[in-house]
Design an enzyme around this catalytic site. Structure first.
Site, mmCIF file in Angstrom:
data_model
loop_
_atom_site.group_PDB
_atom_site.id
_atom_site.type_symbol
_atom_site.label_atom_id
_atom_site.label_comp_id
_atom_site.label_asym_id
_atom_site.label_seq_id
_atom_site.Cartn_x
_atom_site.Cartn_y
_atom_site.Cartn_z
ATOM 1 N N SER A 93 0.860 -1.310 0.036
ATOM 2 C CA SER A 93 -0.074 -0.182 -0.066
ATOM 3 C C SER A 93 0.843 1.163 -0.162
ATOM 4 O O SER A 93 0.529 2.044 -0.708
ATOM 5 C CB SER A 93 -1.012 0.108 1.234
ATOM 6 N N ASP A 136 6.878 2.522 6.992
ATOM 7 C CA ASP A 136 6.644 2.051 5.324
ATOM 8 C C ASP A 136 6.825 2.914 4.255
ATOM 9 O O ASP A 136 7.298 2.821 3.478
ATOM 10 C CB ASP A 136 5.499 0.904 5.151
HETATM 11 O O1 PMV Z 1 2.365 -4.819 9.749
HETATM 12 P P1 PMV Z 1 3.323 -3.918 9.306
HETATM 13 O O2 PMV Z 1 4.404 -4.610 8.474
HETATM 14 O O3 PMV Z 1 2.786 -2.910 8.361
HETATM 15 O O4 PMV Z 1 4.320 -3.342 10.316
HETATM 16 C C1 PMV Z 1 3.443 -2.520 11.283
HETATM 17 C C2 PMV Z 1 4.266 -1.918 12.468
HETATM 18 C C3 PMV Z 1 3.695 -1.090 13.334
HETATM 19 O O5 PMV Z 1 4.709 -0.401 14.159
HETATM 20 C C4 PMV Z 1 2.758 -2.130 14.495
HETATM 21 C C5 PMV Z 1 2.632 -0.012 12.979
HETATM 22 C C6 PMV Z 1 3.458 1.127 12.255
HETATM 23 O O6 PMV Z 1 2.690 1.624 11.388
HETATM 24 O O7 PMV Z 1 4.483 1.412 12.543
#
Ligand code: PMV
Length: 303
Positions: A93, A136
């Protein structure tokens, strides 16, 4: 004219969940990429074909935000291709959002800095997902290995060229929003305990950054394993992830942990090259699937 941009996937190295509450995390871009091609078309309506993406809203809202920001009225047709599935948790995404901004800015000859692309993409991703630190989006935009604080308060590229990482997919798609909310409930009902876990995770991240820069993989692995056990205390790991982590360490990895929100998706192990094959086999024997990726990949670019 057709323009194609691509953005890399990501893996959380250390600091998940605590990053949502203001601590720093360590994230790397990986060399599996998502491609967005954009072309102007006549008429008012955009045409989107994005079979590899979970929701086309990320594209629709990126186009709308780009048009508003840059005063562009023309409709576009967008097509995506991806080297990774949106089921594995590599960040499709955020990669599609970032690549869309890059493709559109190239198509309409608007120069957007990486910071502008990050800010605009984070806004789109947050408005759709409602939760999330933006780590991300940062990985997709800047690439490499980053020391990151929520919302892009700090985005420090780290001079790391290689990490001998093994990635094992658990076979289960994680529901990030549900897991972030689970931790939120725990935080509300048991604040002192959760805050003390976050503090410990934050300390691991700070040391992790230093030892990673120093190339001390043995110590980094140890810190990753410690990080995993704190994530377990947050109650977001699974038996499958725990067993993949355990067997990876048993087969000679310096350390291992789940990567991301928990509940599924991937685990990562840091391993000496001499042990790689054995670690991969051990992960497979407990039902994990090895995903071949190189870390420290380049950020968003025009192809
Ligand atoms: O599930 P993923 O790979 O999108 O990772 C989430 C990581 C968290 O710290 C739990 C949430 C975030 O956006 O940082």
């Amino acid at each position: 004219m057709k323009v194609t941009a691509s953005a890399p996937g990501k893996l959380m190295l250390m600091g998940e969940h605590a990053v949502v509450y203001g601590a720093a995390c360590l994230v790397t871009a990986v060399d599996q990429r998502l491609f967005v091609s954009a072309e102007e078309i006549s008429g008012q309506k955009n045409v989107i074909s994005a079979p590899q993406v979970k929701e086309t809203r990320f594209l629709e809202e990126s186009i709308a935000a780009f048009r508003k920001k840059c005063g562009v009225k023309d409709a576009v047709t967008i097509e995506t291709e991806s080297e990774f599935s949106h089921n594995v948790g590599l960040g499709s995404s955020s990669a599609v959002t970032v690549a869309t901004f890059k493709a559109l800015s190239a198509l309409f000859s608007m120069s957007l800095s990486r910071r502008e692309i990050f800010d605009a993409s984070y806004k789109v991703v947050s408005s759709i997902q409602g939760v999330g630190s933006g780590f991300d989006v940062a990985a997709a935009t800047f690439g490499g290995v980053l020391y990151f604080v929520k919302g892009g308060k700090v985005i420090d590229p780290l001079n790391v060229n290689r990490l001998p990482l093994i990635v094992g997919y658990s076979g289960v798609k994680a529901d990030t929003a549900a897991l972030v909310n689970r931790v939120k409930h725990a935080y509300k009902s048991d604040r002192d305990r959760i805050e003390s876990i976050f503090k410990k995770i934050s300390n691991l991240v700070e040391e992790g950054k230093e030892v990673m820069l120093a190339g001390e993989h043995n110590r980094l692995g140890y810190l990753m394993t410690k990080n995993h056990s704190l994530i377990r205390d947050l109650d977001v790991s699974t038996e499958k992830l725990d067993s993949m982590v355990e067997v990876a360490i048993g087969a000679g990895a310096w350390g291992a942990k789940l990567s991301g929100a928990g509940g599924g998706d991937c685990m990562i192990a840091l391993s000496p090259d001499t042990k790689r094959k054995g670690v991969e086999r051990a992960i497979e024997e407990v039902g994990g699937e090895i995903i071949d990726v190189e870390v420290c990949a380049e950020g968003v670019r025009v192809e």
